[in-house]
Scaffold this active site. Structure first.
Site, PDB file in Angstrom:
ATOM      1  N   LYS A  80     -18.662 -46.402  15.995  1.00 21.55           N
ATOM      2  CA  LYS A  80     -19.560 -46.080  14.889  1.00 21.55           C
ATOM      3  C   LYS A  80     -20.980 -46.597  15.149  1.00 21.55           C
ATOM      4  O   LYS A  80     -21.963 -45.908  14.849  1.00 21.55           O
ATOM      5  CB  LYS A  80     -19.016 -46.631  13.565  1.00 21.55           C
ATOM      6  N   ILE A 108      -8.299 -28.588  15.302  1.00 22.83           N
ATOM      7  CA  ILE A 108      -7.689 -28.760  16.617  1.00 22.83           C
ATOM      8  C   ILE A 108      -6.255 -28.237  16.559  1.00 22.83           C
ATOM      9  O   ILE A 108      -5.666 -28.122  15.477  1.00 22.83           O
ATOM     10  CB  ILE A 108      -7.694 -30.232  17.081  1.00 22.83           C
ATOM     11  N   GLY A 123      -8.859 -32.608   7.900  1.00 25.69           N
ATOM     12  CA  GLY A 123      -8.671 -34.035   7.665  1.00 25.69           C
ATOM     13  C   GLY A 123      -8.944 -34.427   6.219  1.00 25.69           C
ATOM     14  O   GLY A 123      -9.211 -33.582   5.359  1.00 25.69           O
ATOM     15  N   GLN A 124      -8.916 -35.725   5.963  1.00 25.75           N
ATOM     16  CA  GLN A 124      -9.059 -36.229   4.595  1.00 25.75           C
ATOM     17  C   GLN A 124     -10.386 -35.818   3.972  1.00 25.75           C
ATOM     18  O   GLN A 124     -10.427 -35.363   2.830  1.00 25.75           O
ATOM     19  CB  GLN A 124      -8.938 -37.759   4.578  1.00 25.75           C
ATOM     20  N   GLY A 180     -13.151 -30.943  12.145  1.00 25.26           N
ATOM     21  CA  GLY A 180     -12.214 -31.827  11.459  1.00 25.26           C
ATOM     22  C   GLY A 180     -11.966 -31.371  10.042  1.00 25.26           C
ATOM     23  O   GLY A 180     -11.769 -32.178   9.141  1.00 25.26           O
ATOM     24  N   TYR A 235     -12.983 -48.818  16.685  1.00 29.22           N
ATOM     25  CA  TYR A 235     -13.531 -47.924  15.670  1.00 29.22           C
ATOM     26  C   TYR A 235     -14.964 -48.325  15.339  1.00 29.22           C
ATOM     27  O   TYR A 235     -15.877 -47.489  15.308  1.00 29.22           O
ATOM     28  CB  TYR A 235     -12.662 -47.982  14.421  1.00 29.22           C
TER      29      TYR A 235
END
Length: 317
Positions: free
Chosen positions: A147, A35, A11-12, A8, A143
């Site tokens: 987690k 990805i 990403g951010q 990732g 979400y």
């Protein structure tokens, strides 16, 4: 850490974390995992190795681990909270099936694993003020469910197989580098962009809704420090509360207006994001992180606001 795979990486969090680790370990293989459709560009591409790394493709991940002799995996693959509510099956597939791939590879290849958790792992029954490190976790979002499962699976692999799993529960993260992608706390990033551009901001979160937030430099520091922490001091592993600041939209608006007079904001509350926000803590108790690996943030709301506005003016104007 010497050879690190950041899954990732575009990403951010990943885009900044990869570069931070490369600067820290210039002699290592710090692989930017991505990805299809989200390939590295610019400095991220040019400053080190990169590889397609789909968490749902175990053989692909194993090939990267073997090729680069990876000892540490940062697993940042996830759908954020608002997006996960629209695509719950995909969120579970990425965040849990993908995590199982990573944990199995780590078990067989002696890798340490960081998979972040979140304030989203808590639910409406959780104490909202000074949320304890160990408390009830009954989230009502997909979400949040992923987690909690992430924390439990990571602890299981540590206790059962000795895999060195560690993580933190991130608050909402605010960055001037990469825009977020569908999180409940995204408004706290988007508001700064609107203010610097001289635009009125339409806020999707209601006034009076307090949530923990953190400036990205502190989040990156936490992600690195927890993996470098002395394991003999760690009572907890998955996952540590970390905190920096807590505010509602009105407090944030007023702080920005101190630096950009005349800034305007109005409300159009998003019921999905608002419901998620209301199930999350106002402020987490991070005393365990402070005691077990000396966690301490550097930025408060004033310091973050000054830095955000300065950086965005250079970037946008």
């Amino acid at each position: 850490m010497k050879n690190v795979l950041v899954i990732g990486s575009t990403g951010q969090i990943g885009s900044e974390l990869t570069m931070k680790i490369r600067r820290m370990i210039p002699e290592g293989n710090i692989v930017a995992g991505y990805i299809k459709g989200a390939e590295p560009k610019g400095e991220l591409l040019e400053s080190g190795p990169s590889a397609e790394a789909d968490v749902c493709n175990g053989s692909q991940l194993l090939e990267i681990v073997k090729k680069y002799d990876i000892d540490t995996i940062y697993n940042l693959a996830a759908l954020l909270s608002a997006v996960a509510e629209k695509k719950p099956q995909l969120a579970w597939h990425i965040q849990i099936d993908g995590l199982m791939n990573i944990l199995e590879i780590a078990r067989e290849n002696n890798c340490a694993v960081f998979t972040p958790s979140s304030i989203g792992s808590f639910g409406p029954e959780t104490p909202r003020a000074n949320t304890p490190q160990d408390t009830i976790q009954r989230p009502r979002s997909m979400y949040g469910c992923t987690k909690v499962a992430t924390e439990l699976l990571s602890d299981y692999y540590f206790h059962k197989y000795g895999v060195d799993t560690r993580s933190v529960r991130f608050p909402g993260l605010i960055s001037n580098v990469t825009l977020p992608g569908g999180g409940t706390t995204d408004y706290a990033v988007e508001i700064y962009y609107a203010a610097v551009r001289g635009e009125e901001f339409v806020c999707p979160i209601a006034p009076g809704t307090f949530m923990d937030m953190m400036y990205m430099p502190d989040a990156l520091k936490a992600a690195v420090d927890i993996m470098n922490a002395d394991p003999s001091r760690l009572v907890h592993r998955n996952s540590f509360n970390i905190a920096s600041m807590s505010f509602d939209p009105e407090i944030l608006r007023a702080k920005i207006e101190e630096h950009i007079p005349g800034f305007k904001m109005r409300y159009e509350v998003d019921p999905v994001r608002q419901a998620i926000a209301e199930s999350w803590p106002d402020k987490m108790d991070d005393s365990c992180a402070r005691e077990e690996w000396d966690w301490k943030p550097s930025y408060d709301l004033e310091g973050m606001t000054v830095d955000m506005i300065d950086a965005l003016r250079k970037k946008l104007l």
